[in-house]
Design a protein around this motif. Structure first.
Motif, PDB file in Angstrom:
ATOM      1  N   THR A 267      11.345  58.479  49.925  1.00 33.97           N
ATOM      2  CA  THR A 267      12.819  59.029  49.412  1.00 33.97           C
ATOM      3  C   THR A 267      12.604  59.055  47.774  1.00 33.97           C
ATOM      4  OG1 THR A 267      14.129  57.595  50.835  1.00 33.97           O
ATOM      5  CG2 THR A 267      15.351  58.307  49.085  1.00 33.97           C
ATOM      6  N   VAL A 268      12.969  60.376  47.274  1.00 36.32           N
ATOM      7  CA  VAL A 268      12.852  60.807  46.146  1.00 36.32           C
ATOM      8  C   VAL A 268      14.292  60.939  45.620  1.00 36.32           C
ATOM      9  CG1 VAL A 268      12.549  62.632  44.576  1.00 36.32           C
ATOM     10  CG2 VAL A 268      10.675  62.158  46.070  1.00 36.32           C
ATOM     11  N   LYS A 269      14.683  60.105  44.626  1.00 35.38           N
ATOM     12  CA  LYS A 269      16.006  60.371  43.743  1.00 35.38           C
ATOM     13  C   LYS A 269      15.808  60.894  42.592  1.00 35.38           C
ATOM     14  CE  LYS A 269      17.764  55.892  45.988  1.00 35.38           C
ATOM     15  NZ  LYS A 269      18.203  54.696  45.764  1.00 35.38           N
ATOM     16  N   ALA A 270      16.772  61.923  42.282  1.00 38.25           N
ATOM     17  CA  ALA A 270      16.369  62.592  40.885  1.00 38.25           C
ATOM     18  C   ALA A 270      17.899  63.119  40.502  1.00 38.25           C
ATOM     19  CB  ALA A 270      15.536  63.879  41.274  1.00 38.25           C
ATOM     20  N   LEU A 271      17.965  63.384  39.185  1.00 40.16           N
ATOM     21  CA  LEU A 271      19.173  63.855  38.538  1.00 40.16           C
ATOM     22  C   LEU A 271      19.221  65.380  39.096  1.00 40.16           C
ATOM     23  CD1 LEU A 271      18.864  62.695  34.682  1.00 40.16           C
ATOM     24  CD2 LEU A 271      20.528  61.854  36.544  1.00 40.16           C
ATOM     25  N   PRO A 272      20.539  65.792  39.280  1.00 45.90           N
ATOM     26  CA  PRO A 272      20.672  66.919  39.684  1.00 45.90           C
ATOM     27  C   PRO A 272      20.149  68.064  38.915  1.00 45.90           C
ATOM     28  CG  PRO A 272      22.608  65.930  40.096  1.00 45.90           C
ATOM     29  CD  PRO A 272      21.802  65.038  39.033  1.00 45.90           C
ATOM     30  N   CYS A 273      19.553  69.292  39.405  1.00 46.32           N
ATOM     31  CA  CYS A 273      18.930  70.418  38.586  1.00 46.32           C
ATOM     32  C   CYS A 273      19.175  71.642  39.205  1.00 46.32           C
ATOM     33  CB  CYS A 273      17.272  70.147  38.702  1.00 46.32           C
ATOM     34  SG  CYS A 273      16.456  71.197  37.774  1.00 46.32           S
ATOM     35  N   PRO A 274      19.588  72.781  38.515  1.00 41.44           N
ATOM     36  CA  PRO A 274      20.022  73.796  38.833  1.00 41.44           C
ATOM     37  C   PRO A 274      18.916  74.505  39.698  1.00 41.44           C
ATOM     38  CG  PRO A 274      20.481  73.799  36.482  1.00 41.44           C
ATOM     39  CD  PRO A 274      19.617  72.613  36.928  1.00 41.44           C
ATOM     40  N   ALA A 275      17.652  74.247  39.366  1.00 45.93           N
ATOM     41  CA  ALA A 275      16.497  74.790  40.558  1.00 45.93           C
ATOM     42  C   ALA A 275      16.063  74.158  41.352  1.00 45.93           C
ATOM     43  CB  ALA A 275      15.494  75.329  39.321  1.00 45.93           C
ATOM     44  N   ALA A 276      15.610  74.511  42.520  1.00 48.41           N
ATOM     45  CA  ALA A 276      15.091  73.652  43.596  1.00 48.41           C
ATOM     46  C   ALA A 276      13.605  73.230  43.032  1.00 48.41           C
ATOM     47  CB  ALA A 276      14.900  74.416  44.856  1.00 48.41           C
ATOM     48  N   ARG A 277      13.352  72.099  43.696  1.00 53.75           N
ATOM     49  CA  ARG A 277      11.960  71.374  42.991  1.00 53.75           C
ATOM     50  C   ARG A 277      11.184  71.045  44.372  1.00 53.75           C
ATOM     51  NH1 ARG A 277      15.186  66.981  39.884  1.00 53.75           N
ATOM     52  NH2 ARG A 277      16.792  67.652  41.365  1.00 53.75           N
ATOM     53  N   VAL A 278      10.023  70.897  44.144  1.00 51.44           N
ATOM     54  CA  VAL A 278       9.038  70.594  45.326  1.00 51.44           C
ATOM     55  C   VAL A 278       7.997  69.624  44.821  1.00 51.44           C
ATOM     56  CG1 VAL A 278       7.110  71.390  46.753  1.00 51.44           C
ATOM     57  CG2 VAL A 278       8.930  72.942  46.152  1.00 51.44           C
ATOM     58  N   TYR A 279       8.121  68.431  45.318  1.00 54.87           N
ATOM     59  CA  TYR A 279       7.155  67.185  44.870  1.00 54.87           C
ATOM     60  C   TYR A 279       6.210  66.922  46.028  1.00 54.87           C
ATOM     61  CZ  TYR A 279      11.220  65.912  42.119  1.00 54.87           C
ATOM     62  OH  TYR A 279      12.258  65.910  41.018  1.00 54.87           O
ATOM     63  N   SER A 280       5.075  66.498  45.339  1.00 53.78           N
ATOM     64  CA  SER A 280       3.894  65.992  46.124  1.00 53.78           C
ATOM     65  C   SER A 280       3.701  64.367  46.025  1.00 53.78           C
ATOM     66  CB  SER A 280       2.480  66.929  45.590  1.00 53.78           C
ATOM     67  OG  SER A 280       2.445  66.474  44.614  1.00 53.78           O
ATOM     68  N   VAL A 281       3.746  63.886  47.312  1.00 57.39           N
ATOM     69  CA  VAL A 281       3.486  62.617  47.282  1.00 57.39           C
ATOM     70  C   VAL A 281       2.054  62.183  47.645  1.00 57.39           C
ATOM     71  CG1 VAL A 281       4.311  60.108  48.163  1.00 57.39           C
ATOM     72  CG2 VAL A 281       5.944  62.122  47.777  1.00 57.39           C
ATOM     73  N   HIS A 282       1.352  61.339  46.648  1.00 57.81           N
ATOM     74  CA  HIS A 282      -0.116  61.044  47.095  1.00 57.81           C
ATOM     75  C   HIS A 282      -0.183  59.520  47.682  1.00 57.81           C
ATOM     76  CE1 HIS A 282      -2.019  64.608  45.287  1.00 57.81           C
ATOM     77  NE2 HIS A 282      -0.616  64.734  44.454  1.00 57.81           N
ATOM     78  N   ALA A 283      -0.866  59.066  48.554  1.00 52.71           N
ATOM     79  CA  ALA A 283      -1.236  58.166  48.917  1.00 52.71           C
ATOM     80  C   ALA A 283      -2.670  57.622  48.146  1.00 52.71           C
ATOM     81  CB  ALA A 283      -1.317  57.672  50.318  1.00 52.71           C
ATOM     82  N   ARG A 284      -2.764  56.661  47.444  1.00 49.29           N
ATOM     83  CA  ARG A 284      -4.016  56.467  46.829  1.00 49.29           C
ATOM     84  C   ARG A 284      -4.146  54.772  46.894  1.00 49.29           C
ATOM     85  NH1 ARG A 284      -4.731  60.665  43.245  1.00 49.29           N
ATOM     86  NH2 ARG A 284      -2.808  61.919  42.579  1.00 49.29           N
ATOM     87  N   THR A 285      -5.646  54.725  46.851  1.00 48.95           N
ATOM     88  CA  THR A 285      -6.313  53.462  46.924  1.00 48.95           C
ATOM     89  C   THR A 285      -5.997  52.565  45.522  1.00 48.95           C
ATOM     90  OG1 THR A 285      -8.486  54.149  46.111  1.00 48.95           O
ATOM     91  CG2 THR A 285      -7.752  54.146  48.694  1.00 48.95           C
ATOM     92  N   GLU A 286      -6.600  51.327  45.386  1.00 50.77           N
ATOM     93  CA  GLU A 286      -6.334  50.458  43.974  1.00 50.77           C
ATOM     94  C   GLU A 286      -7.313  51.168  43.010  1.00 50.77           C
ATOM     95  OE1 GLU A 286      -7.728  46.605  44.927  1.00 50.77           O
ATOM     96  OE2 GLU A 286      -5.915  45.999  46.156  1.00 50.77           O
ATOM     97  N   ASN A 287      -8.281  51.968  43.211  1.00 45.33           N
ATOM     98  CA  ASN A 287      -9.272  52.647  42.384  1.00 45.33           C
ATOM     99  C   ASN A 287      -9.042  54.248  41.948  1.00 45.33           C
ATOM    100  OD1 ASN A 287     -10.061  53.551  44.526  1.00 45.33           O
ATOM    101  ND2 ASN A 287     -12.097  53.218  44.599  1.00 45.33           N
TER     102      ASN A 287
END
Length: 905
Positions: free
Chosen positions: A235-255
């Motif tokens: 879930t991404v929570k953000a402040l409202p913005c006039p433009a649409a946004r595209v986020y990328s979520v990365h799953a990362r290891t400890e290193n």
């Protein structure tokens, strides 16, 4: 405009002297060579001597001197309508330095410096108040100064915190300041809080207030949870913005290695979006954090865009021994256990041999599944090596005769935590005087301590434990009358747990309650090998997430957390976001899981754009540069009057072109770099993430092969078969993606490439493996479609008898990012080019295993992992490179014994 060095203006007094000298000293006359004295006859006598310098030359030189003098005085241009200049003897700067200020922190510091330096140059006092509590747990003291150097040093030490601001503490600090005679500028993070109205009143009491805001489009948090279907939802929570946004979520290891990537779109004016993250269990258990990146903004998301995963997020593999009929709805033991464990673990069903063939955290054995001696011996060995065995009672453990010694329940059975009475106790019913018993509160030393026991849970039948002196030390749960319900005992490095009831609803209604999955979840969490006597009630801080997203030691003000309240605690200076508790029970406190929905903060004063705090513009360098340009112009005009300008320009042009001429003489004709240096190539897929990973992988392999062999490889090239010339490359790596379509031009080019000795290495990037287990059938169809028309010889599975297995390194396994995948090469005797296979096909995802990131690290984890697997992947890559460069020369070594024998004769 102000001057930082006003004493330099004394040089203006020299301007009249310069004027007089220039007028009194005429320029040198120009000399002219005449070809013949006959030309003199046509000349008329006229006055040619110059008595005074021309006016234009006089103005040029005086102007140059004037600009140089003004530049040395260091004039500074100050914007007119700027905050912090409306008056008052003191400027108060309120700086929001919590997690939401991280995306624009550098801009905030520049604005803070500009406002403070301007006020100090005006002789005003500057006070800085920070709104986030410090690492010691208290609000930082206000900073007050009139010294510019001290203020710059203070601003250079400022760092944002990784928790929210404390408006209540800031209001209390403002109430302690004298009212009036001040001007206030708030550098707000734009995130609303319940104390905004009180803060506005406290600020207004001090003087005129300006509210400087940055765009809220870069402020966002990332949260995650496991839904009822055991899927990970982000879930991404953000402040409202006039433009649409595209986020990328990365799953990362400890290193920092990337395991998976998921995109998530947030429409305009929306402040929340949720999506399912399709992360296989094997990758989920290796994931240490999820990171959020806004693809349209370079600003960092900071700690709000990081979601740490803890032991509660792991999908531990749990084996359930099954028998025919166990899956019968509402009757079979497997039916109830599957529904209790399914949402929280990776549940595997089957026989013991099948289950123990792969790594397990917990093995569950319902009644009657451990009757064979060979099965019991193997399970006992597995438990002694650190396994967690959970057993359930039933008719086989209680045949109905007192002190019966059955094959499954002898008095000294190592797979039972306590000796049992070979009978079943019945509570309630027509043949019993008793009534069903409720559960007693769990002991403090029990792993179940703290769980809420529903009042409706009762037990009607149970298997009794044999009385013993140490029985109390093995009891984790008991009935209201004191008889044991759950017992446990260590066995080697592992542990055996016994529920004295069945996992179905025939002996108790415990499996029908919400307590049952909670008890099983506590037991699964204990399967890490740390036996500390029970679940911790308080979790001490272990590592804190700082503003840059790194895990650092906890600050001095960090306090332990109540294990039962961690899901309701908002991160703060006392409880910073990070990891808490021992390894076996580690929990993560994340901003995205605890903060409420983000909303824009109402204005606290007159709105001011960040551009209004632009720093004063120094004009000195510009004026000095203009003065030097005028002097250069004067020099050019003087050379022109003497007839030397053309020669000077020609000489300068000759000197300027000399290096380029020498370089051109030493540079060969333009040819492809692959013709000058051996390079590997890869087929460009059009997917930026795949192409980047493959390029990094071939770069890593090229460096590895160059360091360890005589081959000197350059950086790899991306090619488009059918468009680019492939004749310069010995090996082409083709990553086949799910959207690959047939292309006749590409097929024809690759056929020509293989026919002339090139080797094509096709990789389906782990499709059908643990990386992407659901894509096997689709990738087979894609591979058939992509290779349609390709001249592929009959194939066989690669083994250690093939030349490719010992071209440089002697190998028996050929892993990539995934181990154990088959590799297909041309069958011996079916290849026209000296038995050298023109094609290699596999799905081990070698490129990600070879990849070297910009920082020199390995950004992608290997599965099941370990440096040894990555080393084998590199060695196989070296074998492929040498194979593509030298062909079957290693095959001749197989004839060496016969040759030596003949020579001996």
């Amino acid at each position: 405009m102000i001057f930082l060095t006003p004493l330099a203006l004394i040089g203006l007094a020299a301007l009249p002297l310069i004027w007089w000298l220039i007028r009194a000293t005429p320029p040198q006359p120009r000399s002219q060579r005449f070809p013949s004295l006959l030309v003199l006859r046509g000349l008329h006598a006229r006055r040619a001597d110059t008595e005074r310098a021309p006016l234009w030359l006089l103005l040029l030189r005086v102007g140059a001197a004037l600009l140089l003098i003004l530049g040395l005085a260091q004039p500074v241009h100050r914007p007119r309508a700027t905050p912090g200049t409306s008056g008052g003897s003191r400027l108060i700067l309120v700086l929001d330095d919590g997690w939401a200020a991280v995306p624009h922190w550098s801009e905030r510091l520049r604005a803070l410096r500009a406002l403070g330096d301007r006020a100090l140059r005006d002789g005003r006092q500057v006070m800085v108040l920070r709104s986030a509590r410090g690492q010691d747990g208290g609000l930082p003291d206000s900073f007050i100064t009139r010294d510019a150097a001290r203020f710059d040093a203070f601003a250079g030490r400022l760092r944002p915190e990784s928790w929210p601001v404390d408006r209540q503490a800031l209001i209390a600090a403002l109430h302690g300041l004298p009212a009036g005679a001040s001007e206030v500028v708030v550098l707000s993070d734009g995130v609303a809080s319940p104390q905004d109205d009180a803060l506005r009143r406290a600020l207004a009491a001090l003087g005129p207030v300006s509210d400087m805001r940055w765009t809220g489009c870069d402020v966002a948090t990332l949260g995650a949870r496991t839904d009822s279907a055991a899927a990970l939802r982000v879930t991404v929570k953000a402040l409202p913005c006039p433009a649409a946004r595209v986020y990328s979520v990365h799953a990362r290891t400890e290193n920092g290695g990337t395991l998976a990537l998921q995109t998530l779109a947030l429409p305009a004016e929306r402040n929340q979006a949720t999506a399912e993250f399709p992360l296989p269990a094997v990758l989920r258990n290796q994931t240490a954090r999820l990171t959020l990146t806004d693809t349209s903004s370079p600003a960092p998301t900071g700690p709000g865009g990081i979601r740490l995963l803890d032991e509660g997020d792991r999908r531990r593999p749990v084996g359930l021994i099954t028998r025919p009929g166990d899956e019968t709805p509402l009757l079979g033991a497997g039916f109830f256990l599957a529904r209790a464990l399914g949402p929280i673990v990776e549940l595997r069903r089957g026989a013991v041999d099948k289950l123990l063939a792969s790594p397990l955290s917990v093995l569950i054995a319902p009644d009657g599944t451990l009757t064979q001696s060979s099965t019991r011996a193997r399970v006992e060995e597995w438990v002694r090596q650190g396994g967690e065995l959970i057993r359930f009672a039933g008719p086989d453990l209680a045949p109905g005769q007192e002190d019966a010694q059955t094959p499954e329940a002898p008095a000294t059975d190592p797979l039972l935590p306590v000796p049992l009475l070979g009978t079943m106790r019945q509570l309630g019913g027509p043949m019993s005087w008793g009534k069903p018993q409720k559960l007693a509160p769990f002991p403090e030393t029990s792993p179940f301590a703290g769980l809420t026991i529903p009042a409706e849970v009762t037990v009607s039948r149970q298997v009794l434990a044999r009385p013993a002196a140490d029985l109390e030390t093995h009891v984790w749960a008991r009935l209201a009358d004191g008889t044991p319900l759950v017992t446990a005992a260590p066995l080697g490095h592992g542990e055996v747990v016994l529920f004295h009831v069945t996992p179905g609803a025939d002996w108790s209604n415990l499996p029908l309650s919400g307590l049952f999955p909670e008890m099983l979840q506590r037991l699964v969490r204990r399967s890490t090998g740390l036996r500390d006597g029970g679940t911790a009630t308080t979790l001490a801080p272990v590592a804190m997430l700082d503003a840059e997203g790194a895990l650092v030691p906890p600050p001095p003000g960090a306090r332990p957390l109540d294990a039962m309240r961690i899901g309701h605690v908002v991160p703060s200076a006392e409880h910073p976001p990070g990891l808490y508790g021992p390894r076996s029970e580690r929990r993560a406190l994340n901003l995205g899981d605890s903060l409420p929905d983000l909303a824009p903060e109402p204005l606290l004063g007159a709105p001011v754009a960040p551009e209004g705090a632009a720093a004063d513009q120094p004009l000195g360098p510009l004026l000095i540069a203009l003065g030097l340009l005028l002097l250069l112009a004067d020099l050019a005009l003087s050379l022109n009057r003497r007839g030397l300008l053309a020669r000077t320009v020609a000489a300068l042009l000759l000197l300027g072109s000399l290096p380029q001429t020498l370089h051109a003489q030493n540079t060969p004709n333009a040819v492809p770099q692959a013709a000058l240096q051996t390079r590997l190539a890869y087929v460009v897929t059009g997917h930026d993430d795949v192409d980047q990973a493959v390029r990094e992988g071939l770069e890593g392999l090229s460096k590895y092969a160059t360091d360890r062999t005589s081959a000197e490889l350059g950086p790899p090239d991306g090619v488009h078969p059918g468009t680019d010339d492939l004749a310069f490359y010995p090996l082409i790596y083709w990553p086949v993606t799910a959207d690959t379509q047939p292309d006749p031009r590409r097929t024809a080019a690759l056929n020509t490439f293989m026919a002339h000795g090139g080797i094509l290495m096709i990789d389906t990037l782990g499709a059908g493996t643990e990386l992407d287990p659901d894509s096997e059938s689709g990738m087979r169809a894609t591979l058939r479609r992509a290779t349609e028309g390709l001249n592929v010889p009959p194939l066989t599975k690669l083994d250690d008898r093939q030349i490719l297995a010992h071209t440089f390194y002697l190998l028996h396994d050929f892993p990539g990012r995934v181990a154990g995948q088959p590799i297909w090469v041309a069958r011996r005797g079916d290849v026209a080019l000296d038995d050298v296979s023109p094609i290699i096909i596999g799905s081990a995802d070698w490129a990600h295993a070879w990849a070297i990131g910009p920082d020199g690290g390995t950004p992608y984890a290997v599965i099941p992992g370990g440096d040894e697997q990555r080393t084998l992947a590199y060695r196989f890559g070296v074998n492929v490179v040498i194979y593509s460069l030298t062909g079957n020369y290693k095959a001749d070594q197989m004839k060496v014994p016969a040759l030596l024998e003949r020579m001996g004769r």
